[in-house]
Design an enzyme around this catalytic site. Structure first.
Site, mmCIF file in Angstrom:
data_model
loop_
_atom_site.group_PDB
_atom_site.id
_atom_site.type_symbol
_atom_site.label_atom_id
_atom_site.label_comp_id
_atom_site.label_asym_id
_atom_site.label_seq_id
_atom_site.Cartn_x
_atom_site.Cartn_y
_atom_site.Cartn_z
ATOM 1 N N HIS A 224 0.878 -1.189 0.000
ATOM 2 C CA HIS A 224 0.000 0.000 0.000
ATOM 3 C C HIS A 224 0.907 1.228 0.000
ATOM 4 O O HIS A 224 1.509 1.564 -1.028
ATOM 5 C CB HIS A 224 -0.934 -0.093 1.209
ATOM 6 N N HIS A 263 -2.276 -2.091 -9.699
ATOM 7 C CA HIS A 263 -3.244 -1.500 -8.780
ATOM 8 C C HIS A 263 -4.466 -2.389 -8.736
ATOM 9 O O HIS A 263 -4.860 -2.944 -9.758
ATOM 10 C CB HIS A 263 -3.631 -0.087 -9.243
ATOM 11 N N ASP A 316 2.528 5.888 -6.815
ATOM 12 C CA ASP A 316 3.774 5.905 -6.050
ATOM 13 C C ASP A 316 5.014 5.697 -6.895
ATOM 14 O O ASP A 316 6.127 5.728 -6.358
ATOM 15 C CB ASP A 316 3.708 4.850 -4.940
HETATM 16 N N1 ACO Z 1 4.875 -6.239 -11.223
HETATM 17 C C1 ACO Z 1 4.704 -7.374 -11.946
HETATM 18 N N2 ACO Z 1 3.561 -8.085 -11.975
HETATM 19 C C2 ACO Z 1 2.537 -7.624 -11.257
HETATM 20 C C3 ACO Z 1 2.624 -6.465 -10.486
HETATM 21 C C4 ACO Z 1 3.843 -5.763 -10.488
HETATM 22 N N3 ACO Z 1 4.005 -4.656 -9.754
HETATM 23 N N4 ACO Z 1 1.451 -6.250 -9.874
HETATM 24 C C5 ACO Z 1 0.644 -7.249 -10.235
HETATM 25 N N5 ACO Z 1 1.308 -8.091 -11.061
HETATM 26 C C6 ACO Z 1 0.780 -9.326 -11.664
HETATM 27 C C7 ACO Z 1 0.756 -10.438 -10.628
HETATM 28 O O1 ACO Z 1 1.959 -11.171 -10.601
HETATM 29 C C8 ACO Z 1 -0.407 -11.262 -11.097
HETATM 30 O O2 ACO Z 1 0.025 -12.050 -12.181
HETATM 31 P P1 ACO Z 1 -0.609 -13.505 -12.428
HETATM 32 O O3 ACO Z 1 -2.057 -13.258 -12.732
HETATM 33 O O4 ACO Z 1 0.170 -14.026 -13.585
HETATM 34 O O5 ACO Z 1 -0.420 -14.267 -11.152
HETATM 35 C C9 ACO Z 1 -1.369 -10.212 -11.678
HETATM 36 O O6 ACO Z 1 -0.572 -9.089 -12.014
HETATM 37 C C10 ACO Z 1 -2.425 -9.792 -10.680
HETATM 38 O O7 ACO Z 1 -1.779 -9.466 -9.454
HETATM 39 P P2 ACO Z 1 -2.542 -9.460 -8.072
HETATM 40 O O8 ACO Z 1 -1.563 -9.405 -6.945
HETATM 41 O O9 ACO Z 1 -3.558 -10.551 -8.039
HETATM 42 O O10 ACO Z 1 -3.322 -8.100 -8.195
HETATM 43 P P3 ACO Z 1 -3.816 -7.229 -6.996
HETATM 44 O O11 ACO Z 1 -4.904 -6.398 -7.519
HETATM 45 O O12 ACO Z 1 -4.113 -8.058 -5.801
HETATM 46 O O13 ACO Z 1 -2.494 -6.387 -6.659
HETATM 47 C C11 ACO Z 1 -1.066 -4.710 -5.948
HETATM 48 C C12 ACO Z 1 -2.443 -5.031 -6.502
HETATM 49 C C13 ACO Z 1 -0.909 -5.345 -4.552
HETATM 50 C C14 ACO Z 1 -0.944 -3.192 -5.817
HETATM 51 C C15 ACO Z 1 0.009 -5.262 -6.893
HETATM 52 O O14 ACO Z 1 -0.143 -4.709 -8.175
HETATM 53 C C16 ACO Z 1 1.435 -5.031 -6.369
HETATM 54 O O15 ACO Z 1 1.925 -5.829 -5.561
HETATM 55 N N6 ACO Z 1 2.090 -3.933 -6.839
HETATM 56 C C17 ACO Z 1 3.405 -3.583 -6.346
HETATM 57 C C18 ACO Z 1 3.288 -2.819 -5.049
HETATM 58 C C19 ACO Z 1 2.739 -1.423 -5.255
HETATM 59 O O16 ACO Z 1 3.147 -0.690 -6.139
HETATM 60 N N7 ACO Z 1 1.802 -1.044 -4.364
HETATM 61 C C20 ACO Z 1 1.191 0.277 -4.383
HETATM 62 C C21 ACO Z 1 -0.217 0.197 -4.846
HETATM 63 S S1 ACO Z 1 -0.914 1.791 -5.074
HETATM 64 C C22 ACO Z 1 -1.263 2.370 -3.525
HETATM 65 O O17 ACO Z 1 -1.462 1.674 -2.589
HETATM 66 C C23 ACO Z 1 -1.276 3.792 -3.386
#
Ligand code: ACO
Length: 380
Positions: A224, A263, A316
């Site tokens: 987050h 996201h 971010d």
């Molecule tokens: N890099 C590479 N692959 C990604 C990323 C990423 N940053 N984010 C998601 N994916 C991929 C996952 O590996 C997954 O792939 P799969 O379907 O082959 O398994 C798919 O996208 C879906 O990912 P989930 O984790 O199920 O998606 P979710 O909606 O739960 O995740 C999250 C959202 C937690 C923000 C995720 O994108 C992440 O971990 N991002 C990196 C951390 C980040 O930047 N957080 C800030 C968010 S914005 C905020 O809070 C203000």
């Protein structure tokens, strides 16, 4: 009770609407964000944090007098009691978010209205915490660096005063504007994890300080609010735009994630990222230090193939490079997010308290059932 096969589990409450709101509208497919009906682009380009605070809390854009009044109220509420400085000194070696959480929790002790859940009291406390939280963050930073805290300057706006209390120098108008835009972009974002935590806490009708403590605790996590710090670590590790490809291939190839991408709601460009991208580029050029923007842009280009999977740079991704150029240490990045988000948490809590329902979903039990209890001396 439905049989196991009939239970539909929405892990992470993904895609679940749990209530209604008038705070913000998010269209994750179109990349659209409205605060109280106003487009985030209009607010980022034309508004100020103080104006957005008024908009969020009172539901309309302020006229000149209303803006002057709320600005004066925030400016007059920045001081923190002496015992909070003592607490900050006692816990100064903790993470800045832990210190902020502890100090805000302790502030309730000097507030005779702490248990008052009326909209007037929540509004008053929300505005006061918006004003006091930067004083806590900056005092802790300076104390942990062996410096004396800088008292708030009641003539400065919110963003200028934060940079002034942090560094002891009044920032340029352009620097202050960049941080002001950053605060505007972080002010509110629907049922994000920290706002949800705030609503769960408010749903039990606990006091508003406890609500903010729950929200701060939740924001701290790297999935987050912690992403901006992680992105800066990545930029430092990459070191040069030419290394971005190798880093992306290595990280993604081993099943890792690139921080600052993806996201839960946005499956297209995060509308907030655009403004921070522009500000990061401009600040880097002004400071004669364009490297960080160039590294991040190179990484962004490497992530282009992921856009068709709905993974784009989020708010971010460029924020950390801005804070870094300001000379702000990485462990303060999440606190800056928190400073911007307090008005959003306040509004979410106001909505929850005013139309309250205990938030209490179900978990599908998958463990064993009806086990025979064995007295302790007979266990293996
Ligand atoms: N890099 C590479 N692959 C990604 C990323 C990423 N940053 N984010 C998601 N994916 C991929 C996952 O590996 C997954 O792939 P799969 O379907 O082959 O398994 C798919 O996208 C879906 O990912 P989930 O984790 O199920 O998606 P979710 O909606 O739960 O995740 C999250 C959202 C937690 C923000 C995720 O994108 C992440 O971990 N991002 C990196 C951390 C980040 O930047 N957080 C800030 C968010 S914005 C905020 O809070 C203000």
């Amino acid at each position: 009770m439905p049989a196991d096969g009939e239970i539909e589990i929405k892990r992470g409450l993904n895609g679940v609407y749990f209530d209604s709101t008038k705070a913000s509208f998010i269209d994750g497919e179109e990349g659209k964000l409205l605060y109280r009906g106003y487009n985030i682009h209009d607010l980022a380009e034309n508004s100020t944090f103080e104006e957005v605070v008024y908009l969020l809390i009172y539901g309309k854009l302020p006229n000149r007098k209303e803006l002057d009044d709320i600005t004066a109220e925030i400016q007059a509420s920045r001081d923190i009691p002496d015992y909070i400085y003592d607490i900050i000194r006692m816990v100064k070696d903790s993470h800045p978010m832990d210190v902020l959480r502890t100090a805000i929790s302790a502030l309730s002790a000097s507030d005779p209205d702490a248990e008052d859940l009326s909209p007037e009291a929540i509004t008053r406390i929300g505005l006061r915490l918006t004003a006091q939280a930067p004083t806590i963050v900056c005092a802790h930073h300076r104390i942990s660096e062996g410096l004396s805290p800088v008292a708030p300057d009641s003539t400065l706006n919110h963003a200028s005063n934060f940079l002034y209390m942090l560094k002891g120098e009044i920032p340029s108008d352009d620097e202050a504007k960049t941080l002001d835009v950053d605060f505007v972009l972080h002010a509110e974002h629907g049922a994000n994890a920290s706002a949800f935590a705030a609503r769960v806490a408010a749903g039990t009708q606990t006091d508003f300080y406890s609500v903010v403590v729950a929200a701060i605790s939740t924001l701290k996590g790297p999935s987050h609010g912690g992403a901006a710090e992680s992105v800066m670590n990545v930029a430092i590790e990459i070191g040069d735009p030419e290394n971005a490809r190798e880093f992306a291939e290595k990280t993604l190839g081993s099943g890792g994630r690139i921080m600052g991408f993806g996201h839960r709601v946005y499956k297209t460009a995060d509308p907030r990222a655009r403004h921070l991208r522009e500000r990061s580029q401009r600040l880097g050029e002004q400071y004669g230090d364009p490297k960080w923007f160039q590294i991040l842009s190179a990484l962004d280009a490497e992530m282009e193939p992921y856009q068709k999977r709905g993974i784009w740079a989020n708010v971010d991704f460029f924020a950390g490079s801005i804070y870094h150029l300001f000379g702000i240490p990485k462990n303060l990045f999440i606190s800056i997010f928190a400073l911007g988000r307090i008005p959003g948490w306040t509004l979410q809590a106001l909505e929850q308290y005013q139309n309250n329902i205990l938030i209490r979903p179900l978990l599908n039990y998958t463990g064993e059932k009806d086990l025979k209890y064995i007295p302790i001396d007979e266990r293996e």
